[in-house]
Motif scaffolding. Structure first.
Motif, PDB file in Angstrom:
ATOM      1  N   VAL A 182       0.810  -1.222   0.000  1.00  0.00           N
ATOM      2  CA  VAL A 182       0.000   0.000   0.000  1.00  0.00           C
ATOM      3  C   VAL A 182       0.840   1.267   0.000  1.00  0.00           C
ATOM      4  CG1 VAL A 182      -1.895  -1.159   1.160  1.00  0.00           C
ATOM      5  CG2 VAL A 182      -0.160   0.019   2.523  1.00  0.00           C
ATOM      6  N   GLY A 183       2.134   1.165   0.179  1.00  0.00           N
ATOM      7  CA  GLY A 183       2.976   2.354   0.259  1.00  0.00           C
ATOM      8  C   GLY A 183       3.453   2.835  -1.098  1.00  0.00           C
ATOM      9  N   GLN A 184       4.127   3.977  -1.076  1.00  0.00           N
ATOM     10  CA  GLN A 184       4.741   4.539  -2.277  1.00  0.00           C
ATOM     11  C   GLN A 184       6.212   4.136  -2.296  1.00  0.00           C
ATOM     12  OE1 GLN A 184       5.104   8.794  -2.308  1.00  0.00           O
ATOM     13  NE2 GLN A 184       5.844   8.870  -4.412  1.00  0.00           N
ATOM     14  N   THR A 185       6.557   3.225  -3.215  1.00  0.00           N
ATOM     15  CA  THR A 185       7.932   2.765  -3.324  1.00  0.00           C
ATOM     16  C   THR A 185       8.696   3.661  -4.276  1.00  0.00           C
ATOM     17  OG1 THR A 185       7.247   0.477  -2.927  1.00  0.00           O
ATOM     18  CG2 THR A 185       9.426   0.821  -3.890  1.00  0.00           C
ATOM     19  N   LEU A 186       9.846   4.160  -3.826  1.00  0.00           N
ATOM     20  CA  LEU A 186      10.652   5.077  -4.613  1.00  0.00           C
ATOM     21  C   LEU A 186      11.754   4.309  -5.330  1.00  0.00           C
ATOM     22  CD1 LEU A 186      10.941   7.784  -1.825  1.00  0.00           C
ATOM     23  CD2 LEU A 186       9.346   7.770  -3.750  1.00  0.00           C
ATOM     24  N   PRO A 187      12.289   4.833  -6.430  1.00  0.00           N
ATOM     25  CA  PRO A 187      13.364   4.135  -7.147  1.00  0.00           C
ATOM     26  C   PRO A 187      14.601   3.971  -6.271  1.00  0.00           C
ATOM     27  CG  PRO A 187      12.423   5.905  -8.489  1.00  0.00           C
ATOM     28  CD  PRO A 187      11.885   6.085  -7.115  1.00  0.00           C
ATOM     29  N   ASP A 188      15.273   2.832  -6.416  1.00  0.00           N
ATOM     30  CA  ASP A 188      16.531   2.627  -5.697  1.00  0.00           C
ATOM     31  C   ASP A 188      17.555   3.658  -6.133  1.00  0.00           C
ATOM     32  OD1 ASP A 188      15.366   0.443  -4.564  1.00  0.00           O
ATOM     33  OD2 ASP A 188      16.546  -1.050  -5.648  1.00  0.00           O
ATOM     34  N   VAL A 251       5.053   4.907   3.708  1.00  0.00           N
ATOM     35  CA  VAL A 251       3.776   4.307   4.075  1.00  0.00           C
ATOM     36  C   VAL A 251       3.119   5.206   5.116  1.00  0.00           C
ATOM     37  CG1 VAL A 251       2.590   2.281   4.970  1.00  0.00           C
ATOM     38  CG2 VAL A 251       4.688   1.999   3.632  1.00  0.00           C
ATOM     39  N   ASP A 252       2.113   5.952   4.695  1.00  0.00           N
ATOM     40  CA  ASP A 252       1.423   6.886   5.582  1.00  0.00           C
ATOM     41  C   ASP A 252       2.428   7.852   6.219  1.00  0.00           C
ATOM     42  OD1 ASP A 252      -1.020   5.668   4.962  1.00  0.00           O
ATOM     43  OD2 ASP A 252      -0.748   4.168   6.534  1.00  0.00           O
ATOM     44  N   ALA A 253       2.510   7.872   7.552  1.00  0.00           N
ATOM     45  CA  ALA A 253       3.396   8.817   8.243  1.00  0.00           C
ATOM     46  C   ALA A 253       4.751   8.213   8.551  1.00  0.00           C
ATOM     47  CB  ALA A 253       2.739   9.297   9.537  1.00  0.00           C
ATOM     48  N   GLU A 254       5.135   7.175   7.804  1.00  0.00           N
ATOM     49  CA  GLU A 254       6.406   6.506   8.065  1.00  0.00           C
ATOM     50  C   GLU A 254       7.218   6.360   6.792  1.00  0.00           C
ATOM     51  OE1 GLU A 254       7.335   3.080  10.991  1.00  0.00           O
ATOM     52  OE2 GLU A 254       6.804   2.092   9.092  1.00  0.00           O
ATOM     53  N   LEU A 255       8.497   6.703   6.889  1.00  0.00           N
ATOM     54  CA  LEU A 255       9.448   6.476   5.811  1.00  0.00           C
ATOM     55  C   LEU A 255      10.292   5.272   6.193  1.00  0.00           C
ATOM     56  CD1 LEU A 255      10.878   7.372   3.179  1.00  0.00           C
ATOM     57  CD2 LEU A 255      12.377   8.791   4.616  1.00  0.00           C
ATOM     58  N   ARG A 256      10.362   4.272   5.291  1.00  0.00           N
ATOM     59  CA  ARG A 256      11.128   3.056   5.537  1.00  0.00           C
ATOM     60  C   ARG A 256      12.320   3.024   4.594  1.00  0.00           C
ATOM     61  NH1 ARG A 256       6.002  -1.237   5.807  1.00  0.00           N
ATOM     62  NH2 ARG A 256       4.884  -0.129   7.492  1.00  0.00           N
ATOM     63  N   ILE A 257      13.460   2.662   5.144  1.00  0.00           N
ATOM     64  CA  ILE A 257      14.705   2.702   4.367  1.00  0.00           C
ATOM     65  C   ILE A 257      15.478   1.414   4.604  1.00  0.00           C
ATOM     66  CG2 ILE A 257      16.889   3.930   4.003  1.00  0.00           C
ATOM     67  CD1 ILE A 257      15.455   6.438   5.124  1.00  0.00           C
ATOM     68  N   TRP A 258      15.994   0.848   3.506  1.00  0.00           N
ATOM     69  CA  TRP A 258      16.857  -0.321   3.572  1.00  0.00           C
ATOM     70  C   TRP A 258      18.190   0.017   2.912  1.00  0.00           C
ATOM     71  CZ3 TRP A 258      11.843  -0.145   2.101  1.00  0.00           C
ATOM     72  CH2 TRP A 258      10.918  -0.988   2.740  1.00  0.00           C
ATOM     73  N   LEU A 259      19.290  -0.380   3.515  1.00  0.00           N
ATOM     74  CA  LEU A 259      20.590  -0.303   2.866  1.00  0.00           C
ATOM     75  C   LEU A 259      20.972  -1.722   2.459  1.00  0.00           C
ATOM     76  CD1 LEU A 259      22.559   2.198   5.148  1.00  0.00           C
ATOM     77  CD2 LEU A 259      20.941   2.659   3.286  1.00  0.00           C
ATOM     78  N   ILE A 260      21.322  -1.887   1.190  1.00  0.00           N
ATOM     79  CA  ILE A 260      21.546  -3.218   0.619  1.00  0.00           C
ATOM     80  C   ILE A 260      22.939  -3.279   0.010  1.00  0.00           C
ATOM     81  CG2 ILE A 260      20.713  -4.886  -1.097  1.00  0.00           C
ATOM     82  CD1 ILE A 260      17.953  -3.502  -0.837  1.00  0.00           C
ATOM     83  N   VAL A 261      23.684  -4.325   0.352  1.00  0.00           N
ATOM     84  CA  VAL A 261      25.013  -4.562  -0.206  1.00  0.00           C
ATOM     85  C   VAL A 261      25.048  -5.988  -0.752  1.00  0.00           C
ATOM     86  CG1 VAL A 261      27.481  -4.747   0.273  1.00  0.00           C
ATOM     87  CG2 VAL A 261      26.144  -2.921   1.345  1.00  0.00           C
ATOM     88  N   GLU A 262      25.372  -6.115  -2.024  1.00  0.00           N
ATOM     89  CA  GLU A 262      25.453  -7.426  -2.685  1.00  0.00           C
ATOM     90  C   GLU A 262      24.185  -8.237  -2.470  1.00  0.00           C
ATOM     91  OE1 GLU A 262      29.010  -9.315  -1.342  1.00  0.00           O
ATOM     92  OE2 GLU A 262      30.330  -7.942  -2.448  1.00  0.00           O
ATOM     93  N   GLY A 263      23.041  -7.568  -2.584  1.00  0.00           N
ATOM     94  CA  GLY A 263      21.752  -8.234  -2.489  1.00  0.00           C
ATOM     95  C   GLY A 263      21.275  -8.538  -1.091  1.00  0.00           C
ATOM     96  N   ARG A 264      22.054  -8.188  -0.061  1.00  0.00           N
ATOM     97  CA  ARG A 264      21.684  -8.472   1.328  1.00  0.00           C
ATOM     98  C   ARG A 264      21.380  -7.167   2.059  1.00  0.00           C
ATOM     99  NH1 ARG A 264      26.176 -11.901   4.207  1.00  0.00           N
ATOM    100  NH2 ARG A 264      24.435 -12.507   5.560  1.00  0.00           N
ATOM    101  N   ILE A 265      20.317  -7.186   2.853  1.00  0.00           N
ATOM    102  CA  ILE A 265      19.979  -6.026   3.664  1.00  0.00           C
ATOM    103  C   ILE A 265      20.981  -5.937   4.815  1.00  0.00           C
ATOM    104  CG2 ILE A 265      18.262  -4.965   5.172  1.00  0.00           C
ATOM    105  CD1 ILE A 265      16.110  -6.335   3.491  1.00  0.00           C
ATOM    106  N   VAL A 266      21.686  -4.804   4.912  1.00  0.00           N
ATOM    107  CA  VAL A 266      22.684  -4.631   5.966  1.00  0.00           C
ATOM    108  C   VAL A 266      22.208  -3.675   7.057  1.00  0.00           C
ATOM    109  CG1 VAL A 266      24.594  -5.173   4.426  1.00  0.00           C
ATOM    110  CG2 VAL A 266      23.859  -2.797   4.659  1.00  0.00           C
ATOM    111  N   THR A 267      21.248  -2.820   6.725  1.00  0.00           N
ATOM    112  CA  THR A 267      20.751  -1.838   7.686  1.00  0.00           C
ATOM    113  C   THR A 267      19.293  -1.548   7.372  1.00  0.00           C
ATOM    114  OG1 THR A 267      22.934  -0.796   7.768  1.00  0.00           O
ATOM    115  CG2 THR A 267      21.109   0.452   8.704  1.00  0.00           C
ATOM    116  N   THR A 268      18.481  -1.394   8.427  1.00  0.00           N
ATOM    117  CA  THR A 268      17.104  -0.969   8.255  1.00  0.00           C
ATOM    118  C   THR A 268      16.884   0.312   9.054  1.00  0.00           C
ATOM    119  OG1 THR A 268      16.370  -2.310  10.139  1.00  0.00           O
ATOM    120  CG2 THR A 268      16.284  -3.336   7.957  1.00  0.00           C
TER     121      THR A 268
END
Length: 274
Positions: A182-188, A251-268
């Motif tokens: 349901v959220g707005q996904t932004l380009p990587d 997503v609504d009043a929340e911004l979600r961020i993932w940092l990805i290295v070599e296909g693996r999530i390293v930070t949320t």
């Protein structure tokens, strides 16, 4: 509202408040000037600036203890920053630091930042007193960066500040922040690391992570201009020469961020308006 009360989006008071310090608990206090290099164009203290103060007061606190030689190395697993009333330049910031819970290898360290704002020719408008509440999950490590038992003296000192001595790790980011339908996904986008981003363990330092979050908040001014909670959880270290991909979703009043290295999530990370 008290320093620990925060309204949620419906106007009621949130229940996930950071723990208050016991009336008889000891704490470490320090004061720093707000630096021009730590504020944004509107003179608001940025999150990476807050992270630098947290690192400074942690170093100063450790130096003031008697167990610094036995427990000299600590790394952060998670940082929570609640911006209840923004801090801006010019001002002096008072930081009060204490342990709110611990176990044999790690501890929750609370830091309260308060500021009585000043005025000058560049910022002549009076502002309310600033208030930022934080809590970080610190892990005691050895010279190789591996988790290590806190010394008896260190444990006794930290345990005297609270009655929570069975602290366990529990993520605040469920399922590593699964993409919502349901959220707005932004380009990587690609984030370019700098040589100054790394600490003595050759890991990205805490303030550099928060600089990435500040880059994203430029496009979400409604979050940074209102009371908000920002949370970073460090899942894996980022090594030099890594190619870091930043994935974002609003997503609504929340911004979600993932940092990805070599296909693996390293930070949320999340930034959520109260």
């Amino acid at each position: 509202m008290t320093s620990q009360e925060r309204p949620d989006s419906s106007g009621s008071v949130c229940t996930d408040q950071l723990p208050e310090r016991a009336a008889d608990a000891s704490f470490f206090a320090a004061e720093y000037r707000v630096r021009a290099g730590d504020v944004d164009p509107s003179m608001r203290l940025r999150l990476d600036g807050v992270a630098r103060y947290l690192q400074d007061v942690a170093n100063d606190n450790l130096s003031a203890t008697s167990f610094g030689p036995t427990d000299p190395f600590w790394v952060v697993r998670r940082t929570v920053i609640d911006v209840l009333q923004p801090i801006s330049w010019p001002a002096s910031v008072r930081l009060e630091r204490w342990c709110s819970a611990l176990s044999t290898r790690w501890a929750h360290m609370r830091v309260r930042l308060t500021a009585e704002h000043e005025t000058d020719r560049l910022n002549p408008v009076p502002r309310p007193h600033g208030l930022i509440e934080t809590e970080a999950f610190w892990i005691n490590v050895n010279e190789s960066g591996m988790p290590s038992r806190i010394s008896d003296e260190g444990f006794e000192s930290l345990a005297s500040m609270n009655d929570q001595h069975r602290l366990r790790w529990r993520s605040m980011h469920h399922a590593e922040l699964v993409i919502s339908e349901v959220g707005q996904t932004l380009p990587d986008r690609v984030h370019v690391l700098r040589s100054t981003d790394f600490d003595p363990f050759k890991h990205v330092n805490n303030s550099a992570y928060w600089a990435i979050i500040e880059d994203e908040l430029v496009d979400h001014p409604d979050l940074s201009s209102s009371p908000h909670r920002a949370v970073i959880e460090y899942l894996r270290p980022i090594a030099p020469e890594s190619r870091v991909i930043v994935r974002r979703q609003r997503v609504d009043a929340e911004l979600r961020i993932w940092l990805i290295v070599e296909g693996r999530i390293v930070t949320t990370a999340t930034v959520t308006a109260f």
